[in-house]
Design a protein around this motif. Structure first.
Motif, PDB file in Angstrom:
ATOM      1  N   GLU A 115       1.222  -0.781   0.216  1.00  0.00           N
ATOM      2  CA  GLU A 115       0.088  -0.300   0.272  1.00  0.00           C
ATOM      3  C   GLU A 115       0.737   1.178  -0.182  1.00  0.00           C
ATOM      4  O   GLU A 115       1.810   1.062   0.484  1.00  0.00           O
ATOM      5  CB  GLU A 115      -0.760  -0.296   1.245  1.00  0.00           C
ATOM      6  CG  GLU A 115      -1.422  -1.721   1.985  1.00  0.00           C
ATOM      7  CD  GLU A 115      -1.462  -1.310   2.839  1.00  0.00           C
ATOM      8  OE1 GLU A 115      -1.689  -0.967   4.341  1.00  0.00           O
ATOM      9  OE2 GLU A 115      -1.199  -2.724   3.008  1.00  0.00           O
ATOM     10  N   LEU A 116       0.453   1.850   0.071  1.00  0.00           N
ATOM     11  CA  LEU A 116       1.229   3.610  -0.666  1.00  0.00           C
ATOM     12  C   LEU A 116       1.093   4.297   0.732  1.00  0.00           C
ATOM     13  O   LEU A 116       0.450   3.886   1.761  1.00  0.00           O
ATOM     14  CB  LEU A 116       0.463   4.396  -2.058  1.00  0.00           C
ATOM     15  CG  LEU A 116       1.454   5.362  -2.273  1.00  0.00           C
ATOM     16  CD1 LEU A 116       2.150   4.584  -2.861  1.00  0.00           C
ATOM     17  CD2 LEU A 116       0.659   6.416  -3.407  1.00  0.00           C
ATOM     18  N   ALA A 117       2.668   4.179   1.517  1.00  0.00           N
ATOM     19  CA  ALA A 117       2.600   4.556   3.000  1.00  0.00           C
ATOM     20  C   ALA A 117       1.632   6.262   2.434  1.00  0.00           C
ATOM     21  O   ALA A 117       1.416   6.661   1.569  1.00  0.00           O
ATOM     22  CB  ALA A 117       4.121   5.132   3.087  1.00  0.00           C
ATOM     23  N   SER A 118       2.451   7.024   3.745  1.00  0.00           N
ATOM     24  CA  SER A 118       1.138   8.148   4.045  1.00  0.00           C
ATOM     25  C   SER A 118       1.650   8.995   3.364  1.00  0.00           C
ATOM     26  O   SER A 118       1.788  10.372   2.884  1.00  0.00           O
ATOM     27  CB  SER A 118       1.199   8.839   5.958  1.00  0.00           C
ATOM     28  OG  SER A 118       2.581   8.704   6.024  1.00  0.00           O
ATOM     29  N   ASP A 119       2.894   9.197   3.272  1.00  0.00           N
ATOM     30  CA  ASP A 119       4.300  10.201   2.333  1.00  0.00           C
ATOM     31  C   ASP A 119       3.791  10.133   1.170  1.00  0.00           C
ATOM     32  O   ASP A 119       4.956  10.224  -0.068  1.00  0.00           O
ATOM     33  CB  ASP A 119       4.954  10.493   3.640  1.00  0.00           C
ATOM     34  CG  ASP A 119       6.000   9.526   2.867  1.00  0.00           C
ATOM     35  OD1 ASP A 119       5.848   8.182   2.207  1.00  0.00           O
ATOM     36  OD2 ASP A 119       7.253   8.839   3.334  1.00  0.00           O
ATOM     37  N   GLY A 120       3.499   8.874   0.628  1.00  0.00           N
ATOM     38  CA  GLY A 120       3.083   8.549  -0.969  1.00  0.00           C
ATOM     39  C   GLY A 120       4.577   8.043  -1.124  1.00  0.00           C
ATOM     40  O   GLY A 120       4.380   7.580  -2.473  1.00  0.00           O
ATOM     41  N   SER A 121       5.079   7.433  -0.822  1.00  0.00           N
ATOM     42  CA  SER A 121       6.292   6.330  -1.468  1.00  0.00           C
ATOM     43  C   SER A 121       6.023   4.968  -0.766  1.00  0.00           C
ATOM     44  O   SER A 121       4.792   4.291  -0.059  1.00  0.00           O
ATOM     45  CB  SER A 121       7.222   7.008  -0.542  1.00  0.00           C
ATOM     46  OG  SER A 121       8.007   5.807   0.758  1.00  0.00           O
ATOM     47  N   HIS A 122       6.917   4.468  -1.271  1.00  0.00           N
ATOM     48  CA  HIS A 122       6.875   2.605  -1.142  1.00  0.00           C
ATOM     49  C   HIS A 122       7.438   2.271  -0.420  1.00  0.00           C
ATOM     50  O   HIS A 122       7.312   0.863  -0.108  1.00  0.00           O
ATOM     51  CB  HIS A 122       6.593   2.120  -2.061  1.00  0.00           C
ATOM     52  CG  HIS A 122       5.806   2.142  -3.718  1.00  0.00           C
ATOM     53  ND1 HIS A 122       4.674   2.071  -3.999  1.00  0.00           N
ATOM     54  CD2 HIS A 122       5.893   3.349  -4.246  1.00  0.00           C
ATOM     55  CE1 HIS A 122       4.135   2.662  -4.650  1.00  0.00           C
ATOM     56  NE2 HIS A 122       4.974   3.442  -5.387  1.00  0.00           N
ATOM     57  N   TYR A 123       8.257   2.626   0.787  1.00  0.00           N
ATOM     58  CA  TYR A 123       8.585   2.444   1.556  1.00  0.00           C
ATOM     59  C   TYR A 123       8.987   3.286   2.848  1.00  0.00           C
ATOM     60  O   TYR A 123       8.174   4.277   2.901  1.00  0.00           O
ATOM     61  CB  TYR A 123      10.157   2.542   1.181  1.00  0.00           C
ATOM     62  CG  TYR A 123      10.647   2.437   0.062  1.00  0.00           C
ATOM     63  CD1 TYR A 123      10.418   0.242  -0.365  1.00  0.00           C
ATOM     64  CD2 TYR A 123      10.433   2.859  -1.387  1.00  0.00           C
ATOM     65  CE1 TYR A 123      10.483   0.248  -1.352  1.00  0.00           C
ATOM     66  CE2 TYR A 123      10.911   2.324  -2.908  1.00  0.00           C
ATOM     67  CZ  TYR A 123      11.087   1.112  -2.767  1.00  0.00           C
ATOM     68  OH  TYR A 123      10.979   0.626  -4.073  1.00  0.00           O
ATOM     69  N   VAL A 124       9.408   2.793   3.640  1.00  0.00           N
ATOM     70  CA  VAL A 124       9.403   3.577   5.327  1.00  0.00           C
ATOM     71  C   VAL A 124      10.155   2.866   6.504  1.00  0.00           C
ATOM     72  O   VAL A 124      10.540   1.704   6.137  1.00  0.00           O
ATOM     73  CB  VAL A 124       7.222   2.499   6.221  1.00  0.00           C
ATOM     74  CG1 VAL A 124       7.846   3.032   8.217  1.00  0.00           C
ATOM     75  CG2 VAL A 124       7.024   3.174   5.399  1.00  0.00           C
ATOM     76  N   PHE A 125      10.432   4.093   6.846  1.00  0.00           N
ATOM     77  CA  PHE A 125      11.386   4.317   7.379  1.00  0.00           C
ATOM     78  C   PHE A 125      11.460   3.461   8.493  1.00  0.00           C
ATOM     79  O   PHE A 125      10.420   4.118   9.460  1.00  0.00           O
ATOM     80  CB  PHE A 125      12.475   5.441   7.953  1.00  0.00           C
ATOM     81  CG  PHE A 125      13.324   6.087   6.972  1.00  0.00           C
ATOM     82  CD1 PHE A 125      13.577   5.239   5.954  1.00  0.00           C
ATOM     83  CD2 PHE A 125      12.275   7.394   5.959  1.00  0.00           C
ATOM     84  CE1 PHE A 125      14.576   6.081   4.667  1.00  0.00           C
ATOM     85  CE2 PHE A 125      12.786   7.581   4.239  1.00  0.00           C
ATOM     86  CZ  PHE A 125      14.019   7.455   4.206  1.00  0.00           C
TER      87      PHE A 125
END
Lengths: 326, 567, 388
Positions: free
Chosen positions: B531-541
């Motif tokens: 799913e798209l992360a809240s910041d619009g990217s495909h990755y989460v730190f």
């Protein structure tokens, strides 16, 4: 849910080496080990020589490994791997054994055990994370340390310009064992590294992988630069990426545009003395290292002709959704 | 609580997760969706990077939907826009810019071909009515964006058809009329009430509109030629450029002198020059104070013309005289026999403001028997006196709001442009219409108008190691000898070409979903999300473990990751 | 069935009966015949095992370590310098609590190089955390080798079976070889609780810091102390199956009222047993055979020393600068007795020097001759006076 903790267990890749390990920031070896284990998959048993990797992954009661892992000593990773493999054979288990060590544990103190393992044709993939010095003990020169590099036991001074001797040509020695497959790889080219791991995993018999793994602390560069420096190591010709089948060079990663070695050297503190003004020896050693790179390029025929999707420029190209080539 | 020692000190798998290495960090990576230069340069406000990304994913319809969220007429702009996006494209510093206009045109044509429905916003239907005066690019854009927001829109135009200067000033060789018919027809068919043949000041008054509607947008264009003379001298039989072009477009009539000099540096000048060349005029000269595109020309000093149009004009034999102006008309009686040109350049004055300085001693003479001014147009004041206050243009802010005239908005060529790189283009008019719609919506909803602005991304923030040289797709051009007054000169890309070209996009400042951060984090602290992360990217730190080494930021090809001090 | 077999051959056959999954082989005199015999058994198809012919003793121990951790019964054998080359690994095997069995064909340590028997090698790795059992004869070597696997696997501690090089390894004896059925019944199939297995991926051989290291040592120490029970159980069960005992931790023989005792380990015990009959001497004496050197059976030892006035401890090794290793340990163990016998410590048979039966009467005279420690069979004529 895009919470890291819940996503972690649903990653579309195998996590052999978990977060929470204690490697330094930007550690090349940690990255290499992560890439190797995730490419190898869960059906493996790892053995590990004493060194940074062992220390930062398993401070009891914690372990960062998600695959069975065995550490004994500095010099016996290959030998305990031989024993594990023999036991698996005795039990009729098909699990692959991966032995791991740094350059100290591989080029130097574990060299004999490695040779024995290769000669006896154990079905083991040996991976050497080559950071070109004894890093765990505080940056002492190994036989893998490049010529002219500064370590705490090869310091530059009035009478010395860093390490006097050459980097040991380990792959040629491995080649002399006529093993089915041996290769060099770099953390800067993860797709190439993964392919080589998978290739080695498919082979029944001893295989060997030498992975160039920058050490920010030991090489004297910011952790941010680990990949860039590793990439330059390959692009200069100082760390050629080659594949050997039964000891014969079977393929190389061509260098599209060879980069002058100074681009590699000047980014690293271990070569700082090669840039001291007014010291004629500095220029001489820079030229020497350039000559060594040129020698590699000539010896392995590394100079590419034209654009090749698998050369030093093409191999790390990305597109939307991942690397351009897998 | 101490842990109990295990036999032989074995440890359980993955237990290192209990050790939060995130505490080591003093800088943290964050995703920064910076503005790609194409987006930053687009007068219409398109985010080319975003719709190219959809196309890279193989979803052309979604690409078009993302595009028309800003610009409802890509089939038109893909043909006529001077594409400052391509001039700004970072790829231009690497090999050659993305052929954005070609892809835009292809998407527009695809939408027409498949009759893709314009996506309207999922908001409640509004009861308020808005009048839009002028069905040119600005008015159409305003009407479309208001309709998207579910307002009742009535669109007025003096002409029988919508399109404004798209029909009256752009030759069909650049913009085929069926493209205009289809794309504009689809926009009108969304539910805009179109009232043609209704001229402001003749059929309807501004006061009337203001009392009848909740808001009024003026997209009336600049239909009146600017006054031109040379030291007070004007030839007796003066034809001005836009008028000539209009007459040729409508009636097909065109004077054919032996030699003509056209004075001006815009599309009208170049279009007219080419039409006259094709009509058989032997010598066609264009004298312009601007420069030709090149390394020595400042970006704000380049001819405001679609670059490839310029190339084609030169191919066709039009002679350009850049950085020059007409100093004197050489007359025999009331008839022009030549002009005297002088060189000039835009230079900063004592206060740092640029103005044109002519250089004495550089005068040369052109022998022509006709001189045509094409130096621009001003607003026709009929019915507009109350907003023009005797000026040539309507003064507005960037949202088209007119000071002291609540509920009245203006945009497009009628507005008081800071004429420059992008002013006066179809795309700029479209941007004006969209921003005015936002301001109208804000006014009628009782909120502040907003135009989100993202910081631009620098070229040196990209990691070019991850891109490869790949040539720009060639776009077909009608051979010189086959060019005529009706057939479109430039062709569009094929679908495969458009997709291939989209794949050249660097994705500057936005996530390319290339997996680099995920692949290269030594600490397994970048996790991937389907799913798209809240910041619009495909990755989460995973800040529990991220040590802040910065490898991900350094190795992100797109400059999408910034390292910021950790609290 | 009684058979006349060379010691090494008998040990190899006994090991084979235990069905080891992995055998690591590397030659060194006087152990060589064991791995040769195992290799031949493998070649002849009489033993199914992964025989790994390694390139050093260091790797032999490492292979055994890896194999054991991977869930196989693992065995290796060595001597002397080989044991020292393994030393690092031996500590690892026990620290990781791996049930490896190793035969130490005891031999002197160089320099000067000497290939003949004494106990310097196993004594040098006294503190490596292994169970060390000494064999008095080849029957015991056979029986102890089999028991060793049972003990190791019950305790998850490695066992070193010490047999005197040449004296036992190269000597033909008539002995009883158990049959496979008996051994299979005595020794359950190998199972290791912490086996390396991708389905249960444990990490073995972790780093332990100061906050937990003492606890690892205590746990290991406690396990070795408690292994006494497993050693006795294994011997009792063996006796029940075969009628033969190896003597548990230690045995004592001789008249109940003897006041002098002689304590020895390994083949010397057999020599002295014989001598007690042939050359009994004038004094009554007890012979104490110490089988378990690690764990050190101090309580059992105090028990058998009740009533003795003098105890002669025979070492076959020397801790230079101190004296006999065994002597020192016995002396400290007996300190807790209310009426402890006086301990006289001698070394005999270093570097393979022959210990004839005639030595027995001399030993009985030791309480009058030796205070502290002395190498008893020295020839003073062969030394500079200053070195005496």
């Amino acid at each position: 849910m895009t919470e890291p903790a819940s996503l972690r267990s649903r990653q579309p890749r195998f996590r052999g080496l978990e977060a929470g390990h204690r490697a330094c920031q930007g550690c090349g070896e940690a990255l290499a080990a992560r890439l190797v284990t995730e490419s190898a998959g869960p059906d493996v048993i790892l053995t590990n020589a004493t060194g940074c990797l062992e220390v930062f992954t398993t401070p009891w009661p914690q372990s960062a490994w998600r695959v069975p892992w065995l550490h004994s000593l500095f010099e016996n990773s290959a030998a305990i791997a031989s024993g594990v493999e023999a036991a698996l054979k005795a039990q009729g288990r098909r699990t692959k054994v991966i032995a791991m060590g740094g350059d100290g544990g591989t080029f130097d103190i574990g060299f004999q055990a490695l040779s024995g393992m290769l000669e006896r044709m154990h079905n083991v993939l040996y991976v050497c994370y080559d950071n070109e010095a004894y890093m765990n003990t505080g940056i002492q020169r190994s036989s893998s340390t490049p010529h002219a590099a500064m370590t705490t036991t090869s310091p530059p001074g009035k009478n010395r310009m860093g390490k006097r001797h050459m980097k040991k040509d380990l792959l040629s020695i491995i080649a002399a064992h006529h093993v089915p497959y041996a290769a060099s790889a770099s953390v800067a080219y993860p797709q190439d590294l993964r392919r080589k791991v998978r290739r080695a995993m498919e082979i029944e018999g001893p295989t060997f992988l030498l992975v160039h793994s920058p050490c920010p602390l030991g090489w004297g560069h910011d952790g941010t630069l680990s990949i860039e420096i590793a990439r330059l190591g390959v692009q200069t010709g100082l760390f050629p990426l080659i594949e050997l089948e039964r000891g014969e060079v079977a393929s190389v990663m061509p260098i599209r545009n060879p980069v002058p070695v100074v681009e590699y050297l000047k980014r690293q503190g271990r070569f700082r003395h090669l840039f001291s003004d007014g010291d004629h020896r500095a220029r001489e050693e820079r030229e020497h290292l350039q000559a060594l790179a040129d020698y590699n390029i000539e010896r392995y025929g590394l100079k590419g002709d034209g654009d090749d999707p698998l050369d030093t420029d093409g191999a790390d190209t990305v597109r939307r959704g991942g690397p351009a080539r897998t | 609580m101490p842990v109990t020692m295990t036999r032989g000190a074995f440890a359980l798998p993955g237990t290192s997760l209990a050790f939060k290495t995130g505490t080591w960090r003093n800088t943290r990576p964050i995703h920064t969706h910076a503005a790609a230069p194409c987006h930053g340069a687009c007068p219409a406000g398109e985010d080319q990077q975003e719709w190219l990304a959809r196309l890279q994913e193989g979803r052309p319809r979604e690409a078009w939907e993302a595009l028309v969220a800003m610009n409802p007429m890509p089939a038109v702009t893909g043909r006529v826009c001077p594409h400052p996006c391509e001039s700004a494209c970072n790829r231009g510093q690497y090999d050659s810019p993305i052929a954005i206009h070609g892809i835009e045109r292809w998407l527009g044509d695809e939408a027409i071909r498949h009759n893709w429905a314009y996506p309207l916003l999922d908001v409640p239907v509004r009861s308020q009515r808005v009048a839009v005066v002028g069905a040119g690019p600005a008015g159409l854009s305003a009407a479309y964006h208001l309709l998207r927001r579910r307002y009742n829109v009535v669109l007025f135009d003096a002409m029988p058809e919508a399109g404004g200067l798209l029909r009256s000033a752009i030759p069909p060789t650049r913009l085929p009329r069926d493209v205009v018919d289809k794309e504009l027809g689809r926009i009108l068919a969304l539910g805009i009430e179109f009232r043609p043949r209704t001229a402001l000041g003749r059929d309807v008054s501004l006061d009337q509109l203001r009392s009848e509607f909740d808001a009024v947008f003026l997209g009336v264009g600049a239909g009146k030629s600017r006054h031109w003379d040379v030291d007070g001298a004007v030839p007796a039989d003066l034809h001005e450029g836009l008028g000539m072009l209009k007459e040729w477009l409508v009636v097909g009539a065109l004077p054919t002198p032996n030699a003509v000099v056209i004075h001006g540096g815009g599309n009208t000048a170049v279009d007219l020059a080419r039409v006259m060349r094709r009509a058989g005029v032997k010598d066609v000269h264009v004298v312009t104070a601007s420069g030709l595109p090149g390394p020595d020309t400042e970006p704000d000093d380049v001819l405001n013309v679609v670059p490839r149009e310029l190339e084609q004009a030169v191919e066709e034999g039009v002679v350009f005289h850049p950085h020059r102006t007409i100093n004197r008309l050489i007359m025999r009686g009331s008839k022009v026999v030549g002009v005297e040109m002088v060189r000039l350049k835009k230079l900063p004055d004592g206060r740092g403001r640029k103005s044109r300085v002519s250089f004495e001693g550089t005068e040369t003479v052109l022998h022509v028997d006709m001189v045509v001014p094409a130096i621009g147009e001003v607003v026709d004041p009929t019915g507009m006196e109350s907003v023009l206050h005797g000026k040539d243009y309507i003064k507005t802010d960037r949202f088209g709001r007119i000071d002291g005239q609540a509920g009245l908005f203006a945009g497009g060529d009628a507005r008081d442009w800071l004429k420059g790189l992008t002013g006066g283009t179809v795309s700029a008019a479209i941007g004006d219409g969209r921003r005015a719609a936002e301001a109208i919506d804000a006014l009628l909803s009782g909120r502040e108008a907003v135009e989100p602005v993202r910081p631009p991304i620098r070229y040196d923030r990209l990691n070019l190691a991850y891109y490869e040289n790949r040539p720009r797709i060639p776009l077909p051009t009608l051979e010189l000898e086959k060019r005529n007054d009706t057939d479109e000169i430039e062709g569009g890309p094929s679908g495969a070409q458009a997709l291939a070209e989209a794949n050249r996009c660097f994705s500057c400042g936005n996530c390319l979903a290339c997996d680099n951060c995920w692949t290269l984090c030594p600490d397994n602290a970048v996790v991937k999300t389907t799913e798209l992360a809240s910041d619009g990217s495909h990755y989460v730190f995973d800040y529990d473990y991220c040590k802040g080494c910065g490898l991900c930021a350094k190795e992100c090809p797109c400059g999408y990751i910034d390292m910021v001090p950790d609290e | 069935m009684l058979e006349a077999l060379e010691g090494s051959q008998a040990i190899a056959r006994a090991v084979a009966l235990c069905r080891p999954g992995v055998v690591a082989a590397y030659p060194i005199t006087p152990q060589t015949h064991i791995v040769e015999n195992l290799s031949k058994l493998v070649a002849d198809g009489r033993l199914e095992t992964e025989l790994v012919s390694v390139e050093s003793e260091f790797s032999a121990a490492s292979v055994a370590l890896g194999a054991s951790a991977a869930g196989s019964r693992a065995y290796t054998a060595s001597s002397s310098q080989g044991i020292l080359l393994m030393a690092e690994v031996l500590f690892n095997i026990s620290g990781m609590r791996l049930p490896v069995v190793l035969t130490c064909a005891n031999r002197a340590l160089g320099a000067p190089i000497n290939i003949w028997n004494d106990h310097a090698d196993s004594m040098a790795v006294r503190d490596c955390g292994w169970i060390q059992l000494h064999c008095a004869n080849n029957q015991e070597a056979v029986d102890t080798s089999i028991q060793a696997f049972r003990i190791a696997e019950a305790t998850e501690l490695p066992v070193m079976v010490c047999v005197d090089g040449f004296v036992l390894t190269h000597t033909l004896e008539t002995l009883e070889m158990p049959d496979q059925k008996l051994v299979d019944a005595y020794l359950p199939p190998f199972r290791f609780s912490r086996m390396l297995d991708p389905k249960h991926p444990l990490s073995l051989g972790t780093l332990v810091g100061p906050e937990y290291f003492a606890e690892t040592r205590q746990a290991h120490h406690r396990a070795l102390l408690d292994s006494v029970g497993a050693i006795l159980e294994a011997d009792r069960a063996w006796q029940a199956a075969t009628g033969r005992s190896c003597g548990g931790l230690l045995t004592v023989e001789g008249p109940e009222d003897a006041r002098i005792g002689v304590l020895a380990m390994g083949s010397l015990v057999s020599t002295f047993e014989e001598a007690m009959e042939v050359l009994p001497g004038r004094k009554k004496a007890k012979l104490i055979k110490l089988r378990a050197f690690r764990p050190f059976p101090d309580e059992a030892l105090r028990h058998v020393c009740e009533g003795l006035t003098d105890l002669v401890v025979v070492d076959r090794a020397i801790s230079t600068g101190f004296g006999g290793v065994l002597g020192g340990e016995v002396r400290s163990a007996l300190l807790e007795m209310k009426k402890a016998p006086k301990v006289h410590n001698v070394a005999l048979g270093l570097g393979g020097r022959d210990v004839p039966m005639e030595m027995w009467p001399r030993l009985l005279a030791v309480p009058k001759e030796v205070e502290g420690f002395r190498i008893l069979d020295l020839d003073p004529a062969k030394l500079e006076p200053a070195d005496l």
